[in-house]
Design a protein around this motif. Structure first.
Motif, mmCIF file in Angstrom:
data_model
loop_
_atom_site.group_PDB
_atom_site.id
_atom_site.type_symbol
_atom_site.label_atom_id
_atom_site.label_comp_id
_atom_site.label_asym_id
_atom_site.label_seq_id
_atom_site.Cartn_x
_atom_site.Cartn_y
_atom_site.Cartn_z
ATOM 1 N N UNK A 1 29.591 0.630 22.984
ATOM 2 C CA UNK A 1 29.401 1.799 22.123
ATOM 3 C C UNK A 1 30.434 1.894 20.989
ATOM 4 N N UNK A 2 31.451 1.008 20.991
ATOM 5 C CA UNK A 2 32.500 1.143 19.965
ATOM 6 C C UNK A 2 33.168 -0.201 19.714
ATOM 7 N N UNK A 3 34.031 -0.252 18.683
ATOM 8 C CA UNK A 3 34.756 -1.494 18.392
ATOM 9 C C UNK A 3 35.874 -1.700 19.398
ATOM 10 N N UNK A 4 36.087 -2.963 19.758
ATOM 11 C CA UNK A 4 37.125 -3.281 20.741
ATOM 12 C C UNK A 4 38.281 -4.018 20.081
ATOM 13 N N UNK A 5 39.474 -3.834 20.621
ATOM 14 C CA UNK A 5 40.616 -4.646 20.201
ATOM 15 C C UNK A 5 40.565 -5.966 20.969
ATOM 16 N N UNK A 6 41.391 -6.943 20.529
ATOM 17 C CA UNK A 6 41.449 -8.227 21.235
ATOM 18 C C UNK A 6 41.881 -8.001 22.684
ATOM 19 N N UNK A 7 42.810 -7.058 22.879
ATOM 20 C CA UNK A 7 43.303 -6.758 24.226
ATOM 21 C C UNK A 7 42.186 -6.239 25.134
ATOM 22 N N UNK A 8 41.359 -5.352 24.593
ATOM 23 C CA UNK A 8 40.238 -4.815 25.377
ATOM 24 C C UNK A 8 39.207 -5.899 25.670
#
Lengths: 295, 295
Positions: B166-173
């Motif tokens: 549902x949303x943009x993720x960071x590399x960590x996520x």
């Protein structure tokens, strides 16, 4: 032990179980929403019959120890996973359970499926990691839980139940469903307590036979209450099995026949307890409790 | 071992695995439809990467024995359960997998949920009942499987993946999702082989670190293939992640960056193998295989 003493036992140990159940989940390192969904259903109440039976079986041999709660709570997690999956729209499609919204109504279907999967898997983590318990006992408990909850057991019973909704069932088919859908996990709950307490192989035979009879008592009574029970007291509408066209014991055997069968299995259950080397007072009172319960 | 020898290994052992997978289900005493649903998905093909890795890890220490196949097949059952549940309408809503109809498209949603539940539970029955294996090893395998597949592992990763859509993720996520959704079970597959073969604690550290790096290689390559792969060869349409708006390594790091990262993790994986006391030739070739695969 008279009836009041059983109520004291249930009141005391149910509180102990209620306190511990969420604790076993809160320490898990996982996404917040998943944990919330797991905790929601584990805290949604219920009679806690299965974990209480584990402790009652322990009590036939010795006092309850901390480790027994871990096993009792693991059994309740497997039971809760089965309820979450059973309530899904693709299965029984229930919006409420015990007067509260079902898991998927609160968290959505995806999370309800995952919360069920997680509870089942976590129960195996708990059982296989019991501190201070020897490996042989942990392996036995793990094997028996897998057998009781798996395709030969609970999942098989649930499959037969869903398939049976589309047509009339014989008494034999009805008993297959109950033996597996509810009986096997109930049986594991009782057997697990005896295993933890180091019951002899001879005792284990009677413990298992007792649990099988008790499972039938539980189920026949459920069917009777669905017709005769007080819907307010039970937290669900009576006559719901009838309305869904479900085959029940009263429908197959008449109400008088169902009540007679209830007493036969109650007597069988008590008969097996008499053969035990332990002191199964609470297990015996559970038979009365199951026979006479009004919700 | 050159590339042809690895292909020989995979060809030989994949056949052995394919033959055994349905056998572990056919002996179960359960409703026919449930068994059919379980067997359908277990026979739906796939690369069998996880069971092959289990056998490859065994091979680093000794020749493969019959018991190793049981563990390898149990891992594939857990993987298959996760695919059945992931494909459900409430989750990824996929009609096809590997060119075949998904489980719920053939058997309906209720049975698909139950078949997944049954495969997961049966895997625990298999692992905890390994004939001729000491209790300590069985307990270790059960604990590690429960951890890898449970809320801290695969189910947690799948939850994060669904929420991340549902949303943009960071590399960590993104790495959290991959470590848990695919990495943990892949890691168990490798570790289980080493555990069965009696690997030392020091070796286990490197085996686990290798598996973690290999999991990243596997996932980064998957993302790259989704953009650059041949859809016919892969049996699914390319660009599907992009179309679903999924965050991928090429999208976060550019394609050049993703390929660079692929090589870094491949090198790390090989580095850990060099520290082993065993002879991990096939595990090493798996790194090349994963890096260079075209489907």
């Amino acid at each position: 032990m008279n009836h009041n003493e059983l109520e004291t036992f249930i009141g005391q140990f149910r509180d102990e179980i209620e306190q511990r159940l969420p604790r076993f989940l809160e320490s898990i390192d996982c996404p917040d929403t998943l944990k919330k969904a797991m905790v929601y259903s584990i805290q949604a109440g219920g009679k806690r019959v299965r974990p209480l039976l584990t402790l009652a079986a322990v009590k036939a041999y010795r006092d309850v120890k901390e480790i027994d709660y871990t096993v009792a709570c693991a059994v309740e997690m497997v039971h809760t996973y089965s309820l979450i999956h059973d309530d899904l729209p693709a299965m029984d499609d229930d919006d409420y359970r015990r007067g509260k919204l079902t898991n998927h109504k609160v968290f959505g279907e995806a999370l309800a499926i995952l919360a069920g999967d997680a509870l089942l898997t976590h129960a195996f983590a708990m059982i296989s990691s019991l501190p201070g318990v020897d490996d042989r006992t942990k392996i036995t408990l793990t094997q028996e839980l897998a057998h009781a909850a798996g395709p030969q057991g609970m999942v098989g019973g649930q499959t037969a139940d869903i398939e049976g909704e589309r047509r009339d069932l014989s008494l034999q088919e009805l008993e297959y469903i109950h033996h597996h859908k509810t009986g096997d996990l109930l049986g594991f709950a009782v057997a697990a307590g005896a295993i933890l307490a180091g019951s002899s192989p001879e005792d284990m035979k009677h413990i298992r036979a007792y649990a099988k009879e008790l499972g039938l008592v539980f189920q026949i009574k459920d069917d009777i209450l669905d017709v005769e029970g007080d819907s307010l007291e039970m937290g669900k509408s009576t006559g719901s099995d009838e309305n869904k066209g479900k085959v029940t014991y009263p429908r197959l055997l008449t109400m008088a026949g169902a009540k007679e069968k209830l007493m036969v299995h109650a007597d069988n259950a008590k008969e097996h307890l008499r053969a035990l080397s332990g002191t199964p007072l609470i297990l015996e009172d559970f038979v009365h409790y199951m026979t006479e319960r009004t919700k």
